[in-house]
Write an enzyme that holds these catalytic residues in place. Structure first.
Site, PDB file in Angstrom:
ATOM      1  N   PHE A  16       0.809  -1.218   0.000  1.00  0.00           N
ATOM      2  CA  PHE A  16       0.000   0.000   0.000  1.00  0.00           C
ATOM      3  C   PHE A  16       0.842   1.267   0.000  1.00  0.00           C
ATOM      4  CE2 PHE A  16       0.866  -0.222   4.574  1.00  0.00           C
ATOM      5  CZ  PHE A  16       1.080   1.116   4.876  1.00  0.00           C
TER       6      PHE A  16
ATOM      7  N   CYS B  80       9.525   1.728   3.231  1.00  0.00           N
ATOM      8  CA  CYS B  80      10.448   0.609   3.484  1.00  0.00           C
ATOM      9  C   CYS B  80      11.864   1.123   3.703  1.00  0.00           C
ATOM     10  CB  CYS B  80      10.424  -0.363   2.323  1.00  0.00           C
ATOM     11  SG  CYS B  80      10.972   0.414   0.809  1.00  0.00           S
TER      12      CYS B  80
END
Ligand code: NAD
Length: 502
Positions: free
Chosen positions: A154, A286
């Site tokens: 997402f 990330c």
């Protein structure tokens, strides 16, 4: 969940939007208000089968299309993404919650991969050896794999799909994209821009959905390769199931990125960098820095004081509001999860130096969580080991450089790592010995440009190839080596020994 009257997103197969009527759906939220804005169909094995049929039928024509012509389609797509960039960024902010400037940056980073893929005629050039034997030449070329699939998380609804499909398509593959069910609109928009750029129907397809759609992609024998980006447990599952079925798989997982601060680092600059790296996109990146490792207690105390001061003026709110620096989290469930980790940190003995548990804007109903700093975190704590994926920065104090490096290398993840220092030797030793795929020296978020490749080590990546750049071209092609003789007088001779070309 009541979603009547709201738009329902379906799939995109063989050049047509299909509504997935009758299929189960899940709601899509505006994280800044907490309201449901639309729903998305959950694809299943039959949706995947239809997409594979379309992609397989389109493969012969697309893979035989000269690379120069494939690049021409991507040049057209680049122009369209540029023309629609602001609209795309607003769609990202509406479904993900990140600030508009961050969403614009994400579209730009995706676009850079398209620009890289436009150079595909050059990138696909093979190797040639003349006279490997008398009158024998040998050449190597790279050919498309077939139908490839991408599964994305997402947190980058534009950039991560664009890490994958531009390179795959440029190499001559056809593609099925399965975006995150939490912010699915962007991929459907990109599919329509590809069609406007004259990509033939069936070359790019979108299957929406969640676990069932992913498992159907993994099980389908007609898919040659899978690119996955998401959390480590799902990455491991995708890698194991996909490779067991004979597919080529690159599965990028979660992260816990460390930033080491040496005593000689400029603390103002380091704090600036750390604020963006830890709290930009509410820590849902990330490559977010989630662990700071100051070397020495003096550096640690000063760093925490600087962070406390900066967080006091951090502007939190809806991503499309002027001047906002940090938006909400993706869902209420995730907000509760992050809250739970801060509670856990307290029980584990960390010191809550800045507490974001009351959110920054509790009145507006969105999924907000305030910036948080956990001091005196130790590597045995769950809040150190596990990925929190929110605006929570842990501070692990290290006595010296070697201790700091041990902390970084002791974690199971190895996505990104950075060092802030003025000491070239410390930086050099760090870059040599750190166990991470992407390393920054006075750069907190060392995301490689599109013409390099992106990927972590250890539990941050399963598979042999990083994404985009030269590694992406290798992933989406396979090597063929041709050995070729056009002799004048070789007819009628037979040799039963292993050919040696001498
Ligand atoms: P996620 O793993 O929950 O979901 C990723 C994708 O897998 C989604 O498309 C989802 O529908 C699907 N999925 C979810 N659960 C599944 C299951 N049990 N079986 C099969 N498929 C499943 O990840 P997320 O929450 O969407 O994204 C955040 C995670 O992604 C974080 O861990 C983050 O670090 C990671 N991430 C990694 C990178 C990288 O480059 N390494 C980049 C971006 C995000």
């Amino acid at each position: 969940m009541q979603t009547l009257g709201r738009p329902k997103l379906g799939h995109y197969v063989a050049g047509r939007l299909i509504d997935g009527n009758g299929a189960a759906t899940v709601p899509v939220y505006d994280p800044a208000s907490g309201n449901i804005t639309k729903s998305v169909a959950l694809g299943d094995a039959s949706t995947v089968a239809a997409a594979v049929r379309a992609a397989r039928d389109a493969f012969a024509g697309w893979s035989a299309t000269p690379p120069l012509r494939r690049a021409a389609v991507l040049f057209g797509f680049r122009e369209l993404v540029l023309a629609h960039a602001e609209r795309l960024a607003r769609i990202i902010t509406a479904e993900h919650g990140k600030t508009l400037s961050d969403a614009r940056g994400e579209v730009q980073r995706g676009l850079e991969v398209v620009e890289f893929a436009c150079g595909i005629p050059h990138l696909l050039k093979g190797e040639f050896s003349e006279n490997v034997g008398r009158a024998v030449d040998s050449y190597s070329l790279r050919q498309a794999l077939g139908v490839c699939a991408g599964i994305s998380p997402f947190n980058f609804p534009a950039m991560v799909p664009m890490w994958m499909f531009p390179v795959a398509l440029a190499c001559g593959n056809t593609f099925i994209m399965k975006p995150s069910e939490k912010d699915p609109s962007l991929t459907l928009e990109l599919a329509q821009l590809l069609a406007q750029a004259q990509l033939p129907a069936g070359v790019f397809n979108v299957v929406n959905g969640a676990k069932a759609a992913v498992d159907a992609l993994l099980a389908h024998p007609g898919i040659a390769a899978i690119s996955f980006v998401g959390s480590t447990p799902v990455a491991r599952h995708v890698y194991e199931r996909g490779t067991a079925g004979g597919k080529r798989v690159q599965a990028l997982g979660g992260a816990k990125n460390h930033l080491v601060i040496m005593p000689d680092a400029d603390l103002e600059q380091t704090t600036d960098a750390l604020m963006g790296a830890a709290f930009g996109s509410a820590g849902e990146r990330c490559m977010a820095v989630s662990i700071a490792v100051p070397v020495g207690d003096g550096v640690a105390d000063a760093l925490v004081a600087h962070l406390r001061q900066r967080i006091a003026s951090l502007r939190v709110g809806a991503g499309d509001a002027d001047g906002v620096e940090m938006g909400p989290l993706i869902s209420d469930e995730h907000r509760r999860r992050v809250h739970g980790y801060v509670d856990l940190a307290e029980r584990e003995g960390a010191h809550i130096a800045v507490d974001g548990r009351n959110g920054a804007n509790p009145k507006d109903g969105g999924f907000f969580f305030g910036a948080t700093v956990l001091d005196c975190v130790t590597p045995d704590m769950r809040v150190y080991r596990e990925e929190i994926f929110g605006p929570v920065l842990g501070v692990v104090r290290a006595a010296d450089f070697e201790a700091a490096l041990r902390v970084v290398n002791g974690h199971e993840c190895g996505n990104g790592a950075a060092i802030f220092t003025r000491d070239g030797d410390a930086a050099r030793v760090f870059t040599q010995r750190v166990q991470a795929g992407m390393v920054g020296v006075n750069v907190a978020i060392p995301v490689p440009m599109a013409f390099h490749s992106f990927g972590g080590w250890k539990a941050s990546l399963f598979g042999d190839h990083h994404v985009h750049g030269p590694e992406g071209v290798r992933f989406y092609t396979r090597l063929k080596t041709v050995t070729c003789r056009w002799p004048a007088g070789a007819r009628g001779t037979t040799d039963y020994a292993m050919p040696t070309m001498r």
